[in-house]
Design a protein around this motif. Sequence first.
Motif, PDB file in Angstrom:
ATOM      1  N   GLU A  66     -18.960   7.827   1.301  1.00 14.73           N
ATOM      2  CA  GLU A  66     -19.292   6.521   1.867  1.00 14.73           C
ATOM      3  C   GLU A  66     -20.736   6.455   2.361  1.00 14.73           C
ATOM      4  OE1 GLU A  66     -17.812   8.931   5.372  1.00 14.73           O
ATOM      5  OE2 GLU A  66     -17.727   8.888   3.212  1.00 14.73           O
ATOM      6  N   SER A  67     -21.653   7.314   1.858  1.00 15.16           N
ATOM      7  CA  SER A  67     -23.032   7.355   2.362  1.00 15.16           C
ATOM      8  C   SER A  67     -23.738   6.024   2.186  1.00 15.16           C
ATOM      9  CB  SER A  67     -23.811   8.464   1.650  1.00 15.16           C
ATOM     10  OG  SER A  67     -23.195   9.717   1.863  1.00 15.16           O
ATOM     11  N   GLN A  68     -23.602   5.414   1.005  1.00 15.37           N
ATOM     12  CA  GLN A  68     -24.259   4.127   0.772  1.00 15.37           C
ATOM     13  C   GLN A  68     -23.708   3.049   1.686  1.00 15.37           C
ATOM     14  OE1 GLN A  68     -23.967   3.175  -3.388  1.00 15.37           O
ATOM     15  NE2 GLN A  68     -25.469   4.711  -4.006  1.00 15.37           N
ATOM     16  N   LEU A  69     -22.421   3.082   1.929  1.00 17.44           N
ATOM     17  CA  LEU A  69     -21.832   2.083   2.820  1.00 17.44           C
ATOM     18  C   LEU A  69     -22.335   2.262   4.251  1.00 17.44           C
ATOM     19  CD1 LEU A  69     -18.133   2.033   1.557  1.00 17.44           C
ATOM     20  CD2 LEU A  69     -19.871   0.286   1.210  1.00 17.44           C
ATOM     21  N   MET A  70     -22.513   3.501   4.694  1.00 17.19           N
ATOM     22  CA  MET A  70     -23.027   3.730   6.045  1.00 17.19           C
ATOM     23  C   MET A  70     -24.454   3.230   6.179  1.00 17.19           C
ATOM     24  SD  MET A  70     -20.643   4.902   7.896  1.00 17.19           S
ATOM     25  CE  MET A  70     -21.684   5.294   9.305  1.00 17.19           C
ATOM     26  N   ALA A  71     -25.266   3.397   5.123  1.00 18.40           N
ATOM     27  CA  ALA A  71     -26.636   2.877   5.150  1.00 18.40           C
ATOM     28  C   ALA A  71     -26.630   1.363   5.251  1.00 18.40           C
ATOM     29  CB  ALA A  71     -27.395   3.341   3.907  1.00 18.40           C
ATOM     30  N   LYS A  72     -25.765   0.712   4.480  1.00 17.29           N
ATOM     31  CA  LYS A  72     -25.667  -0.754   4.566  1.00 17.29           C
ATOM     32  C   LYS A  72     -25.184  -1.189   5.947  1.00 17.29           C
ATOM     33  CE  LYS A  72     -24.775  -1.519  -0.361  1.00 17.29           C
ATOM     34  NZ  LYS A  72     -23.808  -2.049  -1.366  1.00 17.29           N
ATOM     35  N   ARG A  73     -24.297  -0.410   6.520  1.00 17.01           N
ATOM     36  CA  ARG A  73     -23.785  -0.764   7.844  1.00 17.01           C
ATOM     37  C   ARG A  73     -24.887  -0.685   8.897  1.00 17.01           C
ATOM     38  NH1 ARG A  73     -21.095   0.949  12.526  1.00 17.01           N
ATOM     39  NH2 ARG A  73     -19.195  -0.283  12.951  1.00 17.01           N
ATOM     40  N   ASN A  74     -25.735   0.334   8.824  1.00 18.04           N
ATOM     41  CA  ASN A  74     -26.839   0.434   9.774  1.00 18.04           C
ATOM     42  C   ASN A  74     -27.802  -0.736   9.626  1.00 18.04           C
ATOM     43  OD1 ASN A  74     -25.824   2.840  10.789  1.00 18.04           O
ATOM     44  ND2 ASN A  74     -26.998   4.108   9.341  1.00 18.04           N
ATOM     45  N   ALA A  75     -28.033  -1.173   8.371  1.00 15.35           N
ATOM     46  CA  ALA A  75     -28.912  -2.330   8.146  1.00 15.35           C
ATOM     47  C   ALA A  75     -28.298  -3.594   8.738  1.00 15.35           C
ATOM     48  CB  ALA A  75     -29.175  -2.496   6.654  1.00 15.35           C
ATOM     49  N   ILE A  76     -26.987  -3.747   8.596  1.00 13.59           N
ATOM     50  CA  ILE A  76     -26.311  -4.919   9.162  1.00 13.59           C
ATOM     51  C   ILE A  76     -26.377  -4.885  10.687  1.00 13.59           C
ATOM     52  CG2 ILE A  76     -24.095  -6.091   9.374  1.00 13.59           C
ATOM     53  CD1 ILE A  76     -25.435  -6.474   6.699  1.00 13.59           C
ATOM     54  N   LEU A  77     -26.264  -3.701  11.292  1.00  4.59           N
ATOM     55  CA  LEU A  77     -26.363  -3.603  12.746  1.00  4.59           C
ATOM     56  C   LEU A  77     -27.745  -4.053  13.224  1.00  4.59           C
ATOM     57  CD1 LEU A  77     -24.512  -0.224  13.439  1.00  4.59           C
ATOM     58  CD2 LEU A  77     -23.706  -2.541  13.937  1.00  4.59           C
ATOM     59  N   ALA A  78     -28.799  -3.716  12.469  1.00  3.88           N
ATOM     60  CA  ALA A  78     -30.145  -4.172  12.823  1.00  3.88           C
ATOM     61  C   ALA A  78     -30.240  -5.698  12.727  1.00  3.88           C
ATOM     62  CB  ALA A  78     -31.167  -3.511  11.900  1.00  3.88           C
ATOM     63  N   GLN A  79     -29.637  -6.279  11.695  1.00  5.91           N
ATOM     64  CA  GLN A  79     -29.642  -7.734  11.566  1.00  5.91           C
ATOM     65  C   GLN A  79     -28.901  -8.389  12.722  1.00  5.91           C
ATOM     66  OE1 GLN A  79     -28.229  -9.013   7.727  1.00  5.91           O
ATOM     67  NE2 GLN A  79     -29.559  -7.603   6.619  1.00  5.91           N
ATOM     68  N   ILE A  80     -27.831  -7.768  13.168  1.00  5.20           N
ATOM     69  CA  ILE A  80     -27.082  -8.313  14.305  1.00  5.20           C
ATOM     70  C   ILE A  80     -27.938  -8.301  15.564  1.00  5.20           C
ATOM     71  CG2 ILE A  80     -25.124  -7.861  15.840  1.00  5.20           C
ATOM     72  CD1 ILE A  80     -23.549  -6.957  13.417  1.00  5.20           C
ATOM     73  N   SER A  81     -28.699  -7.221  15.781  1.00  2.00           N
ATOM     74  CA  SER A  81     -29.583  -7.161  16.965  1.00  2.00           C
ATOM     75  C   SER A  81     -30.621  -8.272  16.915  1.00  2.00           C
ATOM     76  CB  SER A  81     -30.262  -5.791  17.035  1.00  2.00           C
ATOM     77  OG  SER A  81     -29.299  -4.761  17.191  1.00  2.00           O
ATOM     78  N   ILE A  82     -31.213  -8.481  15.744  1.00  2.54           N
ATOM     79  CA  ILE A  82     -32.203  -9.556  15.597  1.00  2.54           C
ATOM     80  C   ILE A  82     -31.560 -10.916  15.838  1.00  2.54           C
ATOM     81  CG2 ILE A  82     -33.740 -10.693  13.954  1.00  2.54           C
ATOM     82  CD1 ILE A  82     -34.185  -7.981  12.631  1.00  2.54           C
ATOM     83  N   ALA A  83     -30.360 -11.119  15.287  1.00  2.00           N
ATOM     84  CA  ALA A  83     -29.682 -12.403  15.459  1.00  2.00           C
ATOM     85  C   ALA A  83     -29.310 -12.645  16.913  1.00  2.00           C
ATOM     86  CB  ALA A  83     -28.430 -12.442  14.575  1.00  2.00           C
ATOM     87  N   GLN A  84     -28.894 -11.596  17.627  1.00  2.00           N
ATOM     88  CA  GLN A  84     -28.560 -11.757  19.039  1.00  2.00           C
ATOM     89  C   GLN A  84     -29.804 -12.130  19.853  1.00  2.00           C
ATOM     90  OE1 GLN A  84     -26.793  -7.919  19.732  1.00  2.00           O
ATOM     91  NE2 GLN A  84     -24.694  -8.678  19.420  1.00  2.00           N
ATOM     92  N   ALA A  85     -30.949 -11.515  19.552  1.00  2.00           N
ATOM     93  CA  ALA A  85     -32.192 -11.870  20.249  1.00  2.00           C
ATOM     94  C   ALA A  85     -32.581 -13.310  19.962  1.00  2.00           C
ATOM     95  CB  ALA A  85     -33.310 -10.920  19.826  1.00  2.00           C
ATOM     96  N   SER A  86     -32.388 -13.747  18.706  1.00  2.00           N
ATOM     97  CA  SER A  86     -32.700 -15.123  18.341  1.00  2.00           C
ATOM     98  C   SER A  86     -31.814 -16.105  19.090  1.00  2.00           C
ATOM     99  CB  SER A  86     -32.549 -15.305  16.832  1.00  2.00           C
ATOM    100  OG  SER A  86     -32.804 -16.640  16.458  1.00  2.00           O
ATOM    101  N   VAL A  87     -30.518 -15.746  19.262  1.00  2.00           N
ATOM    102  CA  VAL A  87     -29.615 -16.620  20.008  1.00  2.00           C
ATOM    103  C   VAL A  87     -30.070 -16.737  21.460  1.00  2.00           C
ATOM    104  CG1 VAL A  87     -27.273 -16.815  20.931  1.00  2.00           C
ATOM    105  CG2 VAL A  87     -27.628 -16.251  18.529  1.00  2.00           C
ATOM    106  N   ARG A  88     -30.427 -15.614  22.067  1.00  2.00           N
ATOM    107  CA  ARG A  88     -30.874 -15.664  23.460  1.00  2.00           C
ATOM    108  C   ARG A  88     -32.141 -16.498  23.599  1.00  2.00           C
ATOM    109  NH1 ARG A  88     -29.349 -10.122  23.132  1.00  2.00           N
ATOM    110  NH2 ARG A  88     -31.537  -9.536  22.804  1.00  2.00           N
ATOM    111  N   ASN A  89     -33.075 -16.360  22.683  1.00  2.00           N
ATOM    112  CA  ASN A  89     -34.325 -17.133  22.744  1.00  2.00           C
ATOM    113  C   ASN A  89     -34.065 -18.622  22.567  1.00  2.00           C
ATOM    114  OD1 ASN A  89     -37.355 -17.361  22.661  1.00  2.00           O
ATOM    115  ND2 ASN A  89     -36.859 -18.131  20.602  1.00  2.00           N
TER     116      ASN A  89
END
Length: 368
Positions: A72-95
């Motif tokens: 599942e190495s490729q899936l874990m890499a995609k998951r980490n990328a999605i977690l980064a997108q979630i952090s950006i989206a949460q900051a955008s919501v707060r702003n």
Amino acid sequence: MLWSIGWLPAVHSAEIVRVEAVPSLSRSVLGSTVIPYKEVTLSAQISGAVKFVAGEAGSSFQQGDVIIQVDESQLMAKRNAILAQISIAQASVRNSQAQYTRELVSPRSKDIGGMPGFGLPAMFDMTMVQPFANSMMGNYDSDMGRYSDLMSSATGVSQAQSNLQQAMSQLQEIDAALRDAKSVAPFEGIVLEKMVEVGDTVQPGQPLIKYGYVKYKRLQADVPSGLVSNLSVGMIVPAKIDSDATTMVKITQIYPVADPSRHTVTVKFDLPVDAVAAPGMYAEVYLPESKQGDTKVVVIPKTALLRGRSLPSVLIINNDNTSELRLVRLGAEQEDGKIEVVSGLSDDERIIDDPPSTASSGWMPDAK
């Protein structure tokens, strides 16, 4: 000839009995196969290389145990990328929420430093110039400007929340794929067949293992459609597993449709718990050729046959109470020491049971 003490002939317990007619026990012998009580094929849900196999064929597992896992190495890499997108989206919501709150508390349309002032002192501009622009010039409405600014801020909040929800959905999709990378035991059982090894590359839908519940076992047979009408769920019939001793099996399932090419119907039989059998073994099932009670056959005690004769024969009692020797044709052996008579006797005739081997026409048992 038997002799008793004192060299006197032994006394025979011969007696006159009536010929019986009982339901026919004619049976057809069909081949069948021992199968697990439940069987499933676990297939790959994602593509990748197999990195873990828990055991070989015959290995037992409990429900929930991991049997095979795909890398599942490729899936874990995609998951980490999605977690980064979630952090950006949460900051955008707060702003965006902060900008909306700012517009509610301090609207830009009421800013004393904004247009349509003419660079005059702020107080004069707010009390004189802006009201004059609203009422006399007609080209500016501060309330409409404030409504537009509020809607813009609210739209920003909605868009930021939608982006966050989209990223969360992608994370759920990745987590589901990570769960699919593991093939777990759906119930307690054993591996019946292993189809992959560590390092094999698999694609979605490719079979990985066959898994079954073998604490209880069944027989599966393809029964000719002409015999199925004689069967019913719950019926008990005899069977033999690999020519061993006869055991009794119970019909548990009769398929509702027949195979159009072979004209057979699949029937399953439950084996006793203590039956010694393994999946894949050969077994024979004995099925009735007619429904119970439909066909009657004549049966007599096997002891009624005259011993030492080349052809089977019995002594029948005529209407004048004399005996007569008659040849008979025998069929299958029945239960309780009886045998089927295909021809030579009819229902309700009288015969002599257990006559001496030397008896012939005219011999009668001693009166009691």
